[in-house]
Design a protein around this motif. Structure first.
Motif, PDB file in Angstrom:
ATOM      1  N   GLU A  85      -0.831   1.629  29.979  1.00 15.22           N
ATOM      2  CA  GLU A  85       0.450   1.703  30.526  1.00 15.22           C
ATOM      3  C   GLU A  85       0.717   2.884  31.566  1.00 15.22           C
ATOM      4  N   TYR A  86      -0.299   3.719  31.371  1.00 11.92           N
ATOM      5  CA  TYR A  86      -0.144   5.130  32.322  1.00 11.92           C
ATOM      6  C   TYR A  86      -0.656   4.073  33.679  1.00 11.92           C
ATOM      7  N   LYS A  87      -1.825   3.394  33.701  1.00  6.55           N
ATOM      8  CA  LYS A  87      -1.930   2.753  34.932  1.00  6.55           C
ATOM      9  C   LYS A  87      -1.091   1.839  35.524  1.00  6.55           C
ATOM     10  N   ASN A  88      -0.259   1.008  34.532  1.00 10.93           N
ATOM     11  CA  ASN A  88       0.573   0.209  35.220  1.00 10.93           C
ATOM     12  C   ASN A  88       1.897   0.829  35.814  1.00 10.93           C
ATOM     13  N   PHE A  89       1.958   2.049  35.007  1.00 10.13           N
ATOM     14  CA  PHE A  89       3.210   3.012  35.833  1.00 10.13           C
ATOM     15  C   PHE A  89       2.848   3.345  37.195  1.00 10.13           C
ATOM     16  N   LEU A  90       1.679   3.955  37.234  1.00  6.17           N
ATOM     17  CA  LEU A  90       1.227   4.365  38.765  1.00  6.17           C
ATOM     18  C   LEU A  90       1.145   3.219  39.695  1.00  6.17           C
ATOM     19  N   MET A  91       0.476   1.931  39.110  1.00  2.00           N
ATOM     20  CA  MET A  91       0.757   0.911  40.098  1.00  2.00           C
ATOM     21  C   MET A  91       2.146   0.437  40.627  1.00  2.00           C
ATOM     22  N   THR A  92       3.137   0.626  39.877  1.00  4.31           N
ATOM     23  CA  THR A  92       4.224   0.365  40.016  1.00  4.31           C
ATOM     24  C   THR A  92       5.068   1.312  40.850  1.00  4.31           C
ATOM     25  N   LEU A  93       4.572   2.634  40.786  1.00  2.00           N
ATOM     26  CA  LEU A  93       5.087   3.673  41.891  1.00  2.00           C
ATOM     27  C   LEU A  93       4.461   3.088  43.409  1.00  2.00           C
ATOM     28  N   LEU A  94       3.280   2.731  43.181  1.00  2.00           N
ATOM     29  CA  LEU A  94       2.445   2.201  44.380  1.00  2.00           C
ATOM     30  C   LEU A  94       3.021   1.060  45.125  1.00  2.00           C
ATOM     31  N   GLY A  95       4.064   0.520  44.148  1.00  2.00           N
ATOM     32  CA  GLY A  95       4.653  -0.860  44.996  1.00  2.00           C
ATOM     33  C   GLY A  95       3.949  -2.041  44.481  1.00  2.00           C
ATOM     34  N   ALA A  96       2.869  -2.053  43.671  1.00  2.00           N
ATOM     35  CA  ALA A  96       2.327  -3.409  43.224  1.00  2.00           C
ATOM     36  C   ALA A  96       3.002  -4.096  42.141  1.00  2.00           C
ATOM     37  N   PRO A  97       2.905  -5.170  42.373  1.00  7.58           N
ATOM     38  CA  PRO A  97       3.937  -6.119  41.287  1.00  7.58           C
ATOM     39  C   PRO A  97       2.780  -6.011  39.849  1.00  7.58           C
ATOM     40  N   ILE A  98       3.605  -5.726  38.775  1.00 11.30           N
ATOM     41  CA  ILE A  98       2.862  -5.289  37.668  1.00 11.30           C
ATOM     42  C   ILE A  98       3.478  -6.654  36.701  1.00 11.30           C
TER      43      ILE A  98
END
Length: 348
Positions: free
Chosen positions: A335-348
């Protein structure tokens, strides 16, 4: 720089006095955030109740926390924190601390803080570690030189409110000369936040900076004064003038002064002033290169820039390293990766 110089008056070397055309730091970065928020904003009460629900049960619903907090801007997150406390008589940040763990917890909590309070905390933590090396002082330079003048002022106010003393006082108590003078000058400045440039001054101050490098006197008052008082656009014109006149970027010529703490920190100052997006692209690369990712640095870079200019950082990263910023974050997990990707604007 051509666009910048093209706006100057040919007669006097000064920008025209009509400030209606001037561009502020915030306007310059408008639309460069990677954070995505819902078109229809849920109420703070709705979000607070959803977060409370995520905390219930045998396991915390971490994905729900990301879906909510990872898609709310600073103003929305502030309202959620206030509403959550009103509804449940507890701090949302304290509850997140008790429910989560590891790098994911650190990232979520850093994000949930109000940006000025967050940066005040980062500066305070950095000063506590300052005796362990100049690397820990980079965050203070980032706050001073890669943020708007207004944000720096609010960070200083938040620091005083949170720690009952000023940021300048704590720098004076924890940092030795000559770094102390430089950092106090940077954090206590309030730069003019518009695109106003004087080429005559740029050429003159490029000459002064060259003389301090030539005589290896980087702790001279000229250096601290120029770097801590001039607006961002004026300084970029000065750095461009230096390069045109003396053949090298200023940070390259600084290498002739050795590799001490002053040189190290001044190179960070110049990098942040000249191109924050390039600085943070390199900073992120340094945090993921090698056998082990520096999660603390990676978190700080993405969390602090997601609402400012992370789109520009993404573009610089691609340009410099021929790979995407998403791939750099891809080396993390869970979920650490998923959170950073969310801040990058990537769809999770």
């Amino acid at each position: 720089m051509s666009g910048l110089f093209g706006k100057l008056s040919n007669k006097s070397g000064r920008k025209k006095s009509d400030l209606a055309e001037a561009v502020s730091f915030s306007e310059h970065n408008k639309g460069m955030a990677t954070l995505t928020v819902p078109d229809i904003e849920p109420s703070p009460a709705h979000d607070s109740k959803a977060l409370k629900k995520a905390f219930h049960g045998l396991a915390t619903d971490e994905k729900a926390i990301i879906r909510i907090l990872g898609h709310r801007n600073a103003s929305q997150r502030r309202k959620i924190r206030e509403t959550y406390r009103q509804l449940y008589n507890e701090s949302l940040i304290d509850r997140l601390f008790s429910e989560l763990s590891g790098d994911f917890r650190n990232a979520i909590i850093l994000w949930t803080f109000d940006p000025p309070e967050r940066d005040a905390k980062l500066a305070h933590d950095a000063l506590k570690m300052s005796k362990k090396g100049v690397e820990h002082l980079k965050v203070i330079v980032e706050i001073s030189c890669a943020s708007s003048p207004h944000h720096l002022m609010t960070v200083r106010q938040a620091y005083t409110s949170r720690f009952d003393r000023s940021l300048e006082e704590d720098i004076a108590s924890n940092v030795s000369p000559p770094l102390r003078k430089l950092l106090v000058g940077l954090v206590s400045s309030y730069r003019y936040d518009k695109e106003v440039v004087d080429l005559v001054v740029a050429n003159l101050e490029a000459s002064k900076l060259h003389e301090t490098i030539k005589t290896k006197q980087l702790d001279h008052d000229h250096v601290e004064w120029i770097l801590s008082t001039r607006n961002f656009y004026q300084l970029r014109a000065t750095f461009e003038s230096y390069k045109k006149t003396y053949g090298n970027p200023i940070e390259q010529d600084m290498k002739s002064c050795g590799s001490g703490n002053v040189v190290t920190l001044l190179k960070v100052v110049i990098s942040c002033l000249e191109s924050p997006e390039k600085y943070f692209a390199k900073f992120i690369k340094d945090s993921v290169v090698g056998h082990r990712t520096d999660e603390g640095s990676l978190t700080r870079a993405i969390v602090t820039r997601a609402e400012i200019d992370l789109m520009k950082v993404r573009e610089q990263y691609q340009k410099l390293y021929k790979t995407s910023l998403d791939d750099a974050v891809g080396d993390t997990s869970g979920e650490y990766k998923n959170f950073l990707m969310t801040l990058l604007g990537a769809p999770i």
